[in-house]
Design a protein around this motif. Structure first.
Motif, PDB file in Angstrom:
ATOM      1  N   HIS A  32      -6.242   4.999   4.221  1.00 20.08           N
ATOM      2  CA  HIS A  32      -6.933   6.269   5.218  1.00 20.08           C
ATOM      3  C   HIS A  32      -5.495   7.021   5.940  1.00 20.08           C
ATOM      4  O   HIS A  32      -4.805   8.055   5.707  1.00 20.08           O
ATOM      5  CB  HIS A  32      -7.438   6.276   5.806  1.00 20.08           C
ATOM      6  CG  HIS A  32      -8.496   7.956   6.029  1.00 20.08           C
ATOM      7  ND1 HIS A  32      -8.674   8.746   6.085  1.00 20.08           N
ATOM      8  CD2 HIS A  32      -7.986   8.722   7.842  1.00 20.08           C
ATOM      9  CE1 HIS A  32      -8.806   9.792   6.412  1.00 20.08           C
ATOM     10  NE2 HIS A  32      -8.453   9.211   7.894  1.00 20.08           N
ATOM     11  N   GLU A  33      -4.968   6.322   6.481  1.00 22.63           N
ATOM     12  CA  GLU A  33      -4.264   6.614   7.529  1.00 22.63           C
ATOM     13  C   GLU A  33      -2.642   6.924   6.409  1.00 22.63           C
ATOM     14  O   GLU A  33      -2.426   7.993   7.202  1.00 22.63           O
ATOM     15  CB  GLU A  33      -3.257   5.756   8.148  1.00 22.63           C
ATOM     16  CG  GLU A  33      -5.068   5.059   9.549  1.00 22.63           C
ATOM     17  CD  GLU A  33      -5.359   6.677   9.883  1.00 22.63           C
ATOM     18  OE1 GLU A  33      -4.657   7.145  10.892  1.00 22.63           O
ATOM     19  OE2 GLU A  33      -6.956   6.763  10.092  1.00 22.63           O
ATOM     20  N   MET A  34      -2.040   5.602   5.722  1.00 27.39           N
ATOM     21  CA  MET A  34      -1.511   6.112   4.739  1.00 27.39           C
ATOM     22  C   MET A  34      -1.537   7.885   4.377  1.00 27.39           C
ATOM     23  O   MET A  34      -0.429   8.386   3.605  1.00 27.39           O
ATOM     24  CB  MET A  34      -0.829   4.695   3.987  1.00 27.39           C
ATOM     25  CG  MET A  34      -0.278   4.123   5.062  1.00 27.39           C
ATOM     26  SD  MET A  34      -0.199   2.935   3.580  1.00 27.39           S
ATOM     27  CE  MET A  34       0.287   1.112   5.032  1.00 27.39           C
ATOM     28  N   GLY A  35      -2.762   7.798   4.259  1.00 28.41           N
ATOM     29  CA  GLY A  35      -3.039   9.334   3.232  1.00 28.41           C
ATOM     30  C   GLY A  35      -2.724  10.148   3.435  1.00 28.41           C
ATOM     31  O   GLY A  35      -1.593  11.829   3.124  1.00 28.41           O
ATOM     32  N   HIS A  36      -2.275  10.706   5.265  1.00 30.22           N
ATOM     33  CA  HIS A  36      -2.193  11.255   6.031  1.00 30.22           C
ATOM     34  C   HIS A  36      -0.767  11.315   5.907  1.00 30.22           C
ATOM     35  O   HIS A  36      -0.177  12.920   6.061  1.00 30.22           O
ATOM     36  CB  HIS A  36      -2.119  11.505   7.088  1.00 30.22           C
ATOM     37  CG  HIS A  36      -3.674  11.236   7.618  1.00 30.22           C
ATOM     38  ND1 HIS A  36      -4.426  13.070   7.690  1.00 30.22           N
ATOM     39  CD2 HIS A  36      -4.934  10.754   8.046  1.00 30.22           C
ATOM     40  CE1 HIS A  36      -5.533  12.352   8.028  1.00 30.22           C
ATOM     41  NE2 HIS A  36      -5.816  11.262   8.231  1.00 30.22           N
TER      42      HIS A  36
ATOM     43  N   LEU B 284       1.192  -0.873  -0.267  1.00 31.89           N
ATOM     44  CA  LEU B 284       0.026   0.133   0.118  1.00 31.89           C
ATOM     45  C   LEU B 284       0.623   0.963   0.103  1.00 31.89           C
ATOM     46  O   LEU B 284       0.679   2.066  -0.736  1.00 31.89           O
ATOM     47  CB  LEU B 284      -0.785  -0.226   1.575  1.00 31.89           C
ATOM     48  CG  LEU B 284      -2.547  -0.761   0.990  1.00 31.89           C
ATOM     49  CD1 LEU B 284      -2.975  -1.250   3.197  1.00 31.89           C
ATOM     50  CD2 LEU B 284      -2.983  -0.723  -0.013  1.00 31.89           C
ATOM     51  N   ALA B 285       1.799   1.415   1.072  1.00 35.91           N
ATOM     52  CA  ALA B 285       2.585   2.836   1.072  1.00 35.91           C
ATOM     53  C   ALA B 285       3.306   2.821  -0.528  1.00 35.91           C
ATOM     54  O   ALA B 285       3.985   3.825  -0.848  1.00 35.91           O
ATOM     55  CB  ALA B 285       3.773   2.366   2.187  1.00 35.91           C
TER      56      ALA B 285
ATOM     57  N   ALA C  81      -7.706   7.515  -0.015  1.00 34.44           N
ATOM     58  CA  ALA C  81      -8.436   5.607   0.433  1.00 34.44           C
ATOM     59  C   ALA C  81      -8.882   4.925  -0.717  1.00 34.44           C
ATOM     60  O   ALA C  81      -8.925   3.923  -1.278  1.00 34.44           O
ATOM     61  CB  ALA C  81      -9.024   5.689   2.082  1.00 34.44           C
ATOM     62  N   ALA C  82      -9.909   6.362  -0.999  1.00 38.95           N
ATOM     63  CA  ALA C  82     -10.797   5.563  -2.208  1.00 38.95           C
ATOM     64  C   ALA C  82     -10.123   5.055  -3.267  1.00 38.95           C
ATOM     65  O   ALA C  82     -10.577   4.349  -4.241  1.00 38.95           O
ATOM     66  CB  ALA C  82     -11.933   6.537  -2.437  1.00 38.95           C
TER      67      ALA C  82
ATOM     68  N   PRO D  80       5.885   6.593   3.065  1.00 37.11           N
ATOM     69  CA  PRO D  80       6.417   6.324   3.673  1.00 37.11           C
ATOM     70  C   PRO D  80       5.987   5.137   4.660  1.00 37.11           C
ATOM     71  O   PRO D  80       5.503   4.299   4.063  1.00 37.11           O
ATOM     72  CB  PRO D  80       7.370   6.940   4.547  1.00 37.11           C
ATOM     73  CG  PRO D  80       6.268   8.151   4.500  1.00 37.11           C
ATOM     74  CD  PRO D  80       4.892   8.245   3.713  1.00 37.11           C
ATOM     75  N   ARG D  81       7.308   4.055   4.991  1.00 47.31           N
ATOM     76  CA  ARG D  81       6.466   2.857   4.656  1.00 47.31           C
ATOM     77  C   ARG D  81       6.871   2.588   6.165  1.00 47.31           C
ATOM     78  O   ARG D  81       7.246   3.234   7.756  1.00 47.31           O
ATOM     79  CB  ARG D  81       7.507   1.223   4.693  1.00 47.31           C
ATOM     80  CG  ARG D  81       7.780   1.362   2.281  1.00 47.31           C
ATOM     81  CD  ARG D  81       8.517   0.354   2.839  1.00 47.31           C
ATOM     82  NE  ARG D  81       8.686  -0.368   1.443  1.00 47.31           N
ATOM     83  CZ  ARG D  81       8.995  -1.555   1.088  1.00 47.31           C
ATOM     84  NH1 ARG D  81       9.287  -2.463   1.639  1.00 47.31           N
ATOM     85  NH2 ARG D  81       8.679  -2.208  -0.582  1.00 47.31           N
TER      86      ARG D  81
END
Length: 367
Positions: A164-168, A112-113, A243-244, A119-120
């Motif tokens: 979503h969290e990685m989007g931040h 995903l990252a 996320a979407a 960042p991983r």
């Protein structure tokens, strides 16, 4: 009359931020900083500069005033104040999981990252709630996932939550790192050190010092919040969009509805008692079912609350109804990236869900 006027003002502001976020996404602008962000950054740097200035001032005063005892005392007090007010390194959670502990989970996180150019994740913590968060601290990229949320979500919704969290980490949320985040942490610590604690034993002299200092700290924090408010709200929308793009709009809406049901968890926990309580991961799943399948009355009440939320603006997240409308407007299909499911992944999570569920059951048995 004033309340209705404020509601209308908040509704217009929320609608404007929603419109701007949609326009930014369509134009490919993930990072767009406004004047408020730069003003907040300047204020944050000024806040962070206070302790070093006190320490430098103490050193200069001590050198210039030597050997005067009174000057030395003042310099020592300034140095002590500067040392106490210095920012502290954030503390990492005690139980961190890494790729060696959960290889399947981290393989998914890496995929995903990499796809999102984020960042991983270097460390994972499984928590006892229905939430998720991400932070960069002490050289770590830390992801926290609530056991209830993970258990409640479908593999598609889990993928949306993770994305979503990685989007931040991609969209430049000003409140999730950097000087602004650190300044707010420092202000919170100053507040704890200076604010009266309500013991009733404070003298008039101490209150004369404490109350203005407390007010100043609260004003500074409110200023940082107000200056970063539009960008922080926009960052939530763009994290939803990322996320979407990864998991599909429907999966992100599904995850959001689970989160909106979280007020129902207290009542479910209150029903967990005695030797008949489920064990291990089954206990977590039983608790999680409260947000997966609420009663029709609860679902209607929550839907009404979401509709009413359109008329107010929350400090950290846009109104849930606006976020769902945003995702409907995007109408993005899911990508072909792996979903957060499958036997291998469930096997990795099982001992951690067992640990949390057994702890809840032990607590229930002593009631």
């Amino acid at each position: 009359m004033i309340a209705r006027g404020m509601d209308a003002l908040h509704a217009r502001k929320a609608a404007l931020i929603l419109r701007d976020a949609l326009a930014d996404w369509q134009a490919g602008r993930l990072s767009r900083l406004r004047a408020g962000h730069w003003a907040a950054s300047a204020l944050a740097l000024a806040i962070l500069a206070v302790p070093p200035i006190l320490l430098i001032g103490a050193a200069i005063l001590a050198i210039a005033g030597w050997p005067s005892i009174s000057v030395m005392v003042i310099a020592a007090l300034l140095a002590l104040m500067g040392a106490v007010l210095l920012p502290r390194r954030p503390r990492l959670p005690d139980r961190l999981l890494r790729a060696d502990d959960m290889p399947e989970t981290f393989a998914l996180l890496d995929a995903l990252a990499d796809a999102m150019q984020a960042p991983r994740i270097t460390a994972l913590t499984i928590e006892e709630d229905a939430n998720a968060h991400v932070a960069q601290m002490r050289g770590e990229v830390l992801l926290g996932i609530g056991a209830i949320l993970w258990s409640a979500a479908t593999p598609e919704a889990r993928r949306a939550i993770l994305a979503h969290e990685m989007g931040h980490l991609v969209n430049g949320d000003p409140r999730r790192g950097g000087a602004i985040w650190q300044a707010r942490e420092v202000l919170a610590r100053w507040h704890d050190l200076i604010a009266p604690h309500g013991s009733g034993g404070e003298s008039l002299a101490s209150e004369v010092i404490q109350l203005p200092a407390t007010l100043a700290i609260e004003v500074l924090d409110a200023a940082l919040l107000r200056l970063t408010y539009p960008e922080s709200q926009r960052a939530e929308y763009l994290a939803d969009a990322l996320a979407a793009q990864t998991a599909g709009s429907r999966a992100m809406i599904s995850a959001m509805k689970l989160l909106s049901h979280s007020p129902l968890l207290d009542a479910r926990f209150n029903r967990l008692y005695g030797p008949s309580a489920p064990q291990g991961a089954a206990c977590v799943a039983w608790i999680a079912d409260a947000i997966v399948d609420p009663s029709s009355d609860d679902a209607q009440r929550i839907a009404a609350d979401m509709a009413a939320e359109l008329h107010t603006v929350d400090a950290s997240h846009p109104p849930t109804g606006h976020r769902i409308a945003f995702l409907h407007a995007l109408d993005l299909p899911p990508s072909d990236l792996p979903m957060a499911g499958g036997p291998a992944l469930e096997v990795e999570w099982a001992p951690h869900l067992d640990r949390i569920g057994d702890r809840w059951r032990r607590a229930a048995m002593v009631q």
